[in-house]
Design an enzyme around this catalytic site. Structure first.
Site, short mmCIF file in Angstrom:
data_model
loop_
_atom_site.label_atom_id
_atom_site.label_comp_id
_atom_site.label_asym_id
_atom_site.label_seq_id
_atom_site.Cartn_x
_atom_site.Cartn_y
_atom_site.Cartn_z
N ARG A 50 36.73 41.01 40.77
CA ARG A 50 37.17 42.31 41.28
C ARG A 50 38.07 42.62 40.32
O ARG A 50 38.91 41.76 39.38
CB ARG A 50 37.88 41.90 42.77
CG ARG A 50 38.97 40.89 42.59
CD ARG A 50 39.60 40.78 43.82
NE ARG A 50 38.77 40.20 44.87
CZ ARG A 50 39.46 40.09 46.21
NH1 ARG A 50 40.56 40.29 46.37
NH2 ARG A 50 38.49 39.42 47.13
N ASP A 52 41.66 45.19 39.89
CA ASP A 52 42.67 45.76 40.88
C ASP A 52 42.76 47.23 40.71
O ASP A 52 42.18 47.80 39.52
CB ASP A 52 43.95 45.00 40.41
CG ASP A 52 44.02 43.66 40.69
OD1 ASP A 52 43.22 43.31 41.81
OD2 ASP A 52 44.97 42.89 40.31
N TYR A 112 38.86 39.77 28.87
CA TYR A 112 39.65 40.87 29.02
C TYR A 112 40.50 41.26 27.77
O TYR A 112 40.69 40.61 27.01
CB TYR A 112 40.85 40.65 30.16
CG TYR A 112 40.13 40.58 31.48
CD1 TYR A 112 40.22 41.71 32.38
CD2 TYR A 112 39.77 39.33 32.10
CE1 TYR A 112 39.87 41.54 33.57
CE2 TYR A 112 39.22 39.08 33.25
CZ TYR A 112 39.33 40.23 34.20
OH TYR A 112 38.82 40.20 35.41
N ARG A 197 47.47 40.13 33.39
CA ARG A 197 48.70 40.90 33.49
C ARG A 197 49.88 40.08 33.48
O ARG A 197 50.87 40.49 32.75
CB ARG A 197 48.71 42.00 34.50
CG ARG A 197 47.59 42.93 34.45
CD ARG A 197 47.21 43.64 35.85
NE ARG A 197 48.52 44.32 36.32
CZ ARG A 197 48.79 44.73 37.51
NH1 ARG A 197 47.90 44.64 38.32
NH2 ARG A 197 49.87 45.58 37.67
#
Length: 248
Positions: A50, A52, A112, A197
């Site tokens: 998933r 965000d 990422y 993050r």
């Protein structure tokens, strides 16, 4: 039934993340609606993970099942699907796979990137985070090396997530200057909720506040989210690659 893998990319700006949820529009919702229109039946998609709210994906795989021979021309199917999907979601590839193939559990690695720019740029709005100060990139890369390997990353995880373990194996973690932007690349076998993050925020604390690079070791060992840095804004984050043993 035939199991298909579908490769997607999307701009997450207008969506409340990947996963279907009540009272909010998600990428998965828009995909399911388009698939159900074409296939004229209820379709349940399972994603590789998933993302965000506001997070983007350059590559995400999902799987779904349909009756055998219902999709006969994959090129034609992709064309029809893209004509129904919003402009900020694109279907790139469709693969017919064995019935046990699983988009989430079979993924062996994910990557990422987090993008930062300096100076106002309207063309990077919602695509990169503008930072006013220049961080010490060398020191941040020194700190990033402590992330490599298999260890408990609970200090970077969002609280109260339903996971069995916080252990992840990070294989790449480095900052690179690319076309005037500062980009953090990270790859691992799995990621915790909000992990990237929080890592970026912790590394920026080191690069901007002149903390020792090795201070990140104390953060990791604490397994305490309050010891890590603030999570950076979602719009600079991209899921860039998902790897499977049976997909080139």
């Amino acid at each position: 039934m035939q199991r298909f893998f579908l490769e997607l990319c999307y701009d997450g700006t207008r969506y409340h993340g990947w996963q279907v949820q009540d009272n909010a529009v998600s990428v998965q919702q828009r995909l399911n609606e388009a698939l159900q229109t074409i296939l004229r039946t209820t379709v349940e998609t399972i994603g590789a993970g998933r993302t965000d709210t506001g997070v983007h994906a350059k590559q995400l795989f999902v799987h779904f099942d349909v009756e055998e021979n219902q999709i006969r021309d994959q090129t034609r199917f992709l064309h029809a699907l893209n004509s129904l999907l919003p402009a900020d979601i694109a279907a790139q590839r469709l693969l017919a796979l064995h019935p046990d193939a699983h988009a989430r559990f079979d993924a062996t690695a994910r990557s990422y990137e987090y993008r930062i720019h300096f100076g106002k740029d309207p063309f990077l709005l919602n695509k990169s985070w503008q930072l006013r100060e220049q961080p010490d990139v060398t020191k941040m890369n020194d700190a990033a090396r402590y992330l490599l390997g298999k260890q408990d990353f609970g200090c970077f995880s969002k609280s109260n997530t339903q996971v069995f373990t916080n252990i992840c194996t990070v294989t790449r973690a480095e900052w690179i200057v690319e076309q005037g932007q500062l980009v953090f690349h990270i790859s691992a076998d799995r990621f915790l909720r909000n992990m990237v993050r929080a890592i970026v925020g912790t590394l920026l604390d080191i690069g901007l506040k002149n903390k020792p690079a090795a201070s990140i070791v104390d953060v990791i060992n604490s397994q305490d989210r309050s010891k890590a840095g603030t999570s950076v804004p979602a719009h600079g984050l991209y899921l860039t690659r998902v790897i499977y043993p049976y997909i080139d």
